[in-house]
Design an enzyme around this catalytic site. Structure first.
Site, PDB file in Angstrom:
ATOM      1  N   HIS A 104      45.455  37.259  44.082  1.00 10.54           N
ATOM      2  CA  HIS A 104      46.909  37.775  44.417  1.00 10.54           C
ATOM      3  C   HIS A 104      47.190  39.015  43.981  1.00 10.54           C
ATOM      4  O   HIS A 104      48.152  39.834  44.127  1.00 10.54           O
ATOM      5  CB  HIS A 104      47.728  36.597  43.946  1.00 10.54           C
ATOM      6  N   ASP A 150      42.572  31.860  45.294  1.00 12.28           N
ATOM      7  CA  ASP A 150      43.194  32.812  44.390  1.00 12.28           C
ATOM      8  C   ASP A 150      42.047  33.410  43.567  1.00 12.28           C
ATOM      9  O   ASP A 150      42.507  33.624  42.381  1.00 12.28           O
ATOM     10  CB  ASP A 150      44.447  32.316  43.641  1.00 12.28           C
ATOM     11  N   SER A 205      47.069  37.683  34.709  1.00  6.00           N
ATOM     12  CA  SER A 205      46.530  37.460  35.896  1.00  6.00           C
ATOM     13  C   SER A 205      45.062  37.638  36.094  1.00  6.00           C
ATOM     14  O   SER A 205      44.664  39.029  35.927  1.00  6.00           O
ATOM     15  CB  SER A 205      47.020  37.632  37.049  1.00  6.00           C
TER      16      SER A 205
END
Length: 289
Positions: A132, A164, A239
């Site tokens: 992402h 992801d 992330s």
């Protein structure tokens, strides 16, 4: 008044838990406004992708003052840190990088840009990160910033949006230390873990917690995934960074957090389990080199 910005903005996609009402809205929900521009009437907990965040104002620390007057303790004593976690952090930080996708540049935020984290997995300088981050970068160039401040243009070896996950590669001259991966099925509830990455653009940040649960089901779009739940502090910018155990082995890739009405970490974070990560990375690397 000048606004201090971080690296990127906190925009979706959003993880939604499978515990949904028939109308598709559940206790876990995303903080989008309705077409009339209003927030939902009830307080919702948001299970959002850990994306990069804009920072306003100054970062400040607090002091726990004594209420007993003169002679009382000035601050609460910090709990002792297990020596093995210190060692694990020392081993992990050299292999973790900041990932800048699209138009992102250090200290600024532009449209079509995103910033997150990543880590080296082999001596060929392959890096794992979240897909992402690249998606939010709009397919633009990807730059990796090393712990020593050096920057390299990164090749996108491959992407797997359903998982992801994405694999990057930097030149051999980067000399990143690959992180060892934990054995599949070896992670246990209650064991100490560290989350390492670049929350709010603060590279090399280490936070500690435990494994809160295994096989926690979450949903990204129409895809359901099982995740490692942790109370280690995870915030926008983490992330793609590693969640490591006390031996410095990666047990998962930090990907999502639960928030209350869009605020920061509340001690419920989620990482893609290492067995899923390894399987996906091996497939991507096998195809892309």
């Amino acid at each position: 008044m000048a606004v201090q910005t971080g690296l990127g903005e906190p925009r979706g996609p959003w993880f939604i838990s499978p515990e949904l009402d028939p109308d598709g809205r559940g206790w876990w929900d995303a903080p989008e406004r309705d077409p009339g521009g209003r927030r939902p009437g009830r307080l919702l907990a948001v299970l959002g992708v850990v994306a990069v965040s804009a920072v306003s104002g100054a970062l400040a620390g607090g002091v726990v003052a004594s209420r007993d007057g003169v002679g009382g303790p000035a601050a609460a004593s910090a709990a002792p840190v297990p020596a093995e976690l210190v060692t694990a952090a020392e081993k992990t930080v050299p292999g973790v990088v900041s990932v800048l996708a699209g138009g992102a540049t250090g200290g600024s935020s532009t449209g079509g840009s995103a910033t997150g984290s990543g880590f080296a997995v082999d001596d060929q300088q392959h890096l794992i990160t979240n897909d992402h981050i690249l998606a939010k970068g709009g397919g633009g160039p990807v730059t990796v910033e090393l712990p020593d401040g050096r920057r390299f243009a990164a090749e996108v070896v491959g992407r797997e949006p359903r998982s992801d996950l994405a694999v990057l590669k930097v030149p051999a001259s980067a000399g990143l230390t690959p992180l060892p991966l934990a054995k599949p099925g070896a992670t246990r509830v209650g064991e100490p873990v560290l989350a390492v990455g670049s929350p709010l653009g603060l590279a090399g940040t280490v936070t500690a917690g435990i494994v809160s649960a295994l096989d926690r089901e979450v949903r990204l779009g129409n895809n359901r995934h099982t995740a490692v739940q942790t109370d280690a502090s995870i915030n926008p910018g983490n992330s793609g960074g590693p969640l490591v155990n006390a031996r410095g082995e990666v047990v998962g890739v930090n990907t999502a957090i639960a928030t209350i009405d869009g605020s920061g970490s509340i001690g419920i974070g989620f990482a893609i389990p290492i067995d899923q990560v390894q399987q996906t990375a091996d497939t991507i690397i096998g195809k892309g080199g």
